[in-house]
Design a protein around this motif. Structure first.
Motif, short mmCIF file in Angstrom:
data_model
loop_
_atom_site.label_atom_id
_atom_site.label_comp_id
_atom_site.label_asym_id
_atom_site.label_seq_id
_atom_site.Cartn_x
_atom_site.Cartn_y
_atom_site.Cartn_z
N SER A 99 27.61 32.93 37.11
CA SER A 99 28.04 31.79 36.28
C SER A 99 27.26 31.78 34.97
CB SER A 99 27.83 30.47 37.03
OG SER A 99 28.72 30.38 38.10
N GLU A 100 25.97 32.08 35.04
CA GLU A 100 25.16 32.15 33.81
C GLU A 100 25.57 33.34 32.94
OE1 GLU A 100 22.88 30.02 32.52
OE2 GLU A 100 23.55 28.71 34.13
N ILE A 101 25.84 34.46 33.58
CA ILE A 101 26.31 35.64 32.83
C ILE A 101 27.63 35.29 32.15
CG2 ILE A 101 27.14 38.03 33.03
CD1 ILE A 101 24.14 37.87 33.46
N SER A 102 28.49 34.58 32.85
CA SER A 102 29.78 34.16 32.32
C SER A 102 29.60 33.28 31.08
CB SER A 102 30.56 33.40 33.40
OG SER A 102 31.75 32.88 32.89
N LYS A 103 28.69 32.34 31.16
CA LYS A 103 28.42 31.45 30.02
C LYS A 103 27.89 32.25 28.82
CE LYS A 103 27.40 27.39 32.79
NZ LYS A 103 26.34 26.53 33.30
N LYS A 104 26.98 33.18 29.09
CA LYS A 104 26.37 33.96 28.00
C LYS A 104 27.37 34.89 27.34
CE LYS A 104 21.65 34.05 29.81
NZ LYS A 104 20.59 34.92 30.34
N THR A 105 28.32 35.41 28.12
CA THR A 105 29.26 36.39 27.58
C THR A 105 30.57 35.78 27.08
OG1 THR A 105 30.27 36.78 29.75
CG2 THR A 105 28.42 38.22 29.11
N GLY A 106 30.88 34.58 27.56
CA GLY A 106 32.17 33.99 27.23
C GLY A 106 33.30 34.55 28.07
N LEU A 107 32.96 35.33 29.08
CA LEU A 107 33.96 35.91 29.99
C LEU A 107 34.06 35.05 31.24
CD1 LEU A 107 32.71 39.60 29.78
CD2 LEU A 107 34.77 38.69 28.70
N GLN A 108 35.23 35.04 31.84
CA GLN A 108 35.39 34.32 33.10
C GLN A 108 34.69 35.07 34.23
OE1 GLN A 108 39.57 33.77 33.72
NE2 GLN A 108 39.74 32.23 32.12
N ARG A 109 34.16 34.31 35.18
CA ARG A 109 33.48 34.93 36.33
C ARG A 109 34.39 35.93 37.04
NH1 ARG A 109 32.89 30.53 39.78
NH2 ARG A 109 32.52 32.06 41.38
N THR A 110 35.64 35.54 37.25
CA THR A 110 36.56 36.45 37.95
C THR A 110 36.76 37.75 37.16
OG1 THR A 110 38.44 35.27 36.98
CG2 THR A 110 37.79 34.64 39.21
N SER A 111 36.76 37.65 35.85
CA SER A 111 36.91 38.85 35.02
C SER A 111 35.70 39.77 35.18
CB SER A 111 37.07 38.47 33.55
OG SER A 111 38.25 37.74 33.36
N ILE A 112 34.53 39.17 35.28
CA ILE A 112 33.31 39.96 35.44
C ILE A 112 33.34 40.67 36.80
CG2 ILE A 112 30.80 39.86 35.68
CD1 ILE A 112 30.91 37.51 33.62
N TYR A 113 33.66 39.93 37.85
CA TYR A 113 33.74 40.54 39.18
C TYR A 113 34.77 41.66 39.21
CZ TYR A 113 30.88 36.82 41.22
OH TYR A 113 29.86 35.97 41.54
N ARG A 114 35.91 41.43 38.61
CA ARG A 114 36.99 42.43 38.59
C ARG A 114 36.58 43.66 37.77
NH1 ARG A 114 41.42 39.98 35.86
NH2 ARG A 114 40.68 38.20 37.02
N ALA A 115 35.91 43.42 36.65
CA ALA A 115 35.53 44.51 35.75
C ALA A 115 34.56 45.48 36.40
CB ALA A 115 34.93 43.95 34.46
N PHE A 116 33.70 44.98 37.27
CA PHE A 116 32.66 45.84 37.85
C PHE A 116 32.86 46.06 39.35
CE2 PHE A 116 31.01 44.07 33.93
CZ PHE A 116 30.73 45.25 33.27
N GLY A 117 34.10 45.93 39.77
CA GLY A 117 34.48 46.28 41.14
C GLY A 117 35.02 47.70 41.13
N ASP A 118 35.75 48.04 42.16
CA ASP A 118 36.28 49.41 42.27
C ASP A 118 37.71 49.53 41.76
OD1 ASP A 118 34.00 50.54 43.37
OD2 ASP A 118 34.56 49.97 45.40
N GLU A 119 38.29 48.43 41.32
CA GLU A 119 39.71 48.44 40.98
C GLU A 119 40.02 49.08 39.63
OE1 GLU A 119 41.10 44.45 41.33
OE2 GLU A 119 40.03 44.17 43.21
N GLN A 120 39.27 48.74 38.62
CA GLN A 120 39.59 49.19 37.27
C GLN A 120 38.31 49.39 36.48
OE1 GLN A 120 41.90 45.84 36.00
NE2 GLN A 120 40.16 44.82 35.08
N LEU A 121 38.44 50.00 35.32
CA LEU A 121 37.30 50.17 34.43
C LEU A 121 37.36 49.10 33.35
CD1 LEU A 121 37.28 54.04 34.01
CD2 LEU A 121 35.70 52.65 35.34
#
Length: 94
Positions: free
Chosen positions: A43-65
């Motif tokens: 949640s803090e990373i999300s606030k600092k980056t302006g990205l949604q939490r779900t986007s962060i989880y999705r971005a660094f999972g195994d699904e996509q780059l």
């Protein structure tokens, strides 16, 4: 119940991620960043980056780059910076 996070040791975090970057394999790098995020409040990373939490989880999972700006934003929010250095033993190709 509030989740407690392990203390992050910046030098250890950097060493772990540098090993992943040394592989030169994007999925390996993203998985390593995703693993490292478990020690952070996303949640803090999300606030600092302006990205949604779900986007962060999705971005660094195994699904996509993730796109490069996402990688830079998350690394910066984690207190890291990305640098370029010559690879020892590699020819420049020129």
């Amino acid at each position: 119940m509030t989740k407690t996070y392990r203390p992050v040791i910046p030098s250890q975090l950097a060493a772990d991620l540098n090993r992943a970057f040394a592989s030169a394999e994007p999925h390996t790098v993203c998985r390593a960043i995703g693993q490292s995020l478990k020690d952070f409040n996303v949640s803090e990373i999300s606030k600092k980056t302006g990205l949604q939490r779900t986007s962060i989880y999705r971005a660094f999972g195994d699904e996509q780059l993730p796109n490069f700006s996402t990688v830079l934003a998350v690394l910066t929010a984690m207190g890291l910076e990305l640098k370029v250095a010559p690879r020892f033993g590699a020819s420049s190709g020129y």
